[in-house]
Design a protein around this motif. Structure first.
Motif, PDB file in Angstrom:
ATOM      1  N   ARG A  56       0.830  -1.224   0.000  1.00  0.00           N
ATOM      2  CA  ARG A  56       0.000   0.000   0.000  1.00  0.00           C
ATOM      3  C   ARG A  56       0.853   1.257   0.000  1.00  0.00           C
ATOM      4  N   ILE A  57       2.119   1.132   0.416  1.00  0.00           N
ATOM      5  CA  ILE A  57       3.021   2.285   0.438  1.00  0.00           C
ATOM      6  C   ILE A  57       3.260   2.781  -0.996  1.00  0.00           C
ATOM      7  N   ALA A  58       3.319   1.893  -1.985  1.00  0.00           N
ATOM      8  CA  ALA A  58       3.554   2.293  -3.368  1.00  0.00           C
ATOM      9  C   ALA A  58       2.415   3.144  -3.913  1.00  0.00           C
ATOM     10  N   LYS A  59       1.221   3.004  -3.339  1.00  0.00           N
ATOM     11  CA  LYS A  59       0.053   3.748  -3.831  1.00  0.00           C
ATOM     12  C   LYS A  59      -0.075   5.131  -3.197  1.00  0.00           C
ATOM     13  N   LEU A  60       0.758   5.438  -2.219  1.00  0.00           N
ATOM     14  CA  LEU A  60       0.683   6.740  -1.575  1.00  0.00           C
ATOM     15  C   LEU A  60       1.209   7.815  -2.513  1.00  0.00           C
ATOM     16  N   PRO A  61       0.676   9.055  -2.422  1.00  0.00           N
ATOM     17  CA  PRO A  61       1.158  10.135  -3.295  1.00  0.00           C
ATOM     18  C   PRO A  61       2.605  10.474  -2.981  1.00  0.00           C
ATOM     19  N   ARG A  62       3.362  10.813  -4.017  1.00  0.00           N
ATOM     20  CA  ARG A  62       4.772  11.178  -3.876  1.00  0.00           C
ATOM     21  C   ARG A  62       4.890  12.682  -3.664  1.00  0.00           C
ATOM     22  N   PRO A  63       5.858  13.136  -2.948  1.00  0.00           N
ATOM     23  CA  PRO A  63       6.023  14.584  -2.756  1.00  0.00           C
ATOM     24  C   PRO A  63       6.476  15.288  -4.027  1.00  0.00           C
TER      25      PRO A  63
END
Ligand SMILES: [Zn+2]
Length: 92
Positions: free
Chosen positions: A85-92
């Motif tokens: 699920r970390i890969a689906k988080l928005p990137r800064p």
């Protein structure tokens, strides 16, 4: 104290500790009290394995002549995120 080896004709070899330079040429056997003669043996020298010797040499070389680097080391990147699920988080 040093450990000296003596040999009884009936009971074989045994060790006996004496101060260095004062070991008698014969001592009584601990089993039968017969006179046991001192046996001359090689000193208890230990040898270092080739792998340990190579590591110690490399350590010595790194202190006096370290290897020259031409670029900074590559940063370590994890092969995959611990949680998908970390890969689906928005990137800064
Ligand atoms: Zn004996």
């Amino acid at each position: 104290m040093a450990v000296y080896v003596y040999r009884c004709l009936s009971h074989g070899r045994f060790d006996s500790a004496h101060p260095i330079g004062t070991a008698p040429s014969a001592v009584p056997c601990p089993h039968c009290s017969a006179s046991a003669a001192r046996v001359l043996t090689s000193p208890n020298l230990s040898s270092t394995s080739a792998a340990v010797t190579a590591m110690m040499d490399a350590h010595g070389r790194s202190q006096t002549a370290p290897a020259v680097t031409t670029r900074p080391p590559e940063p370590e990147r994890p092969s995959r995120p611990a949680d998908p699920r970390i890969a689906k988080l928005p990137r800064p």
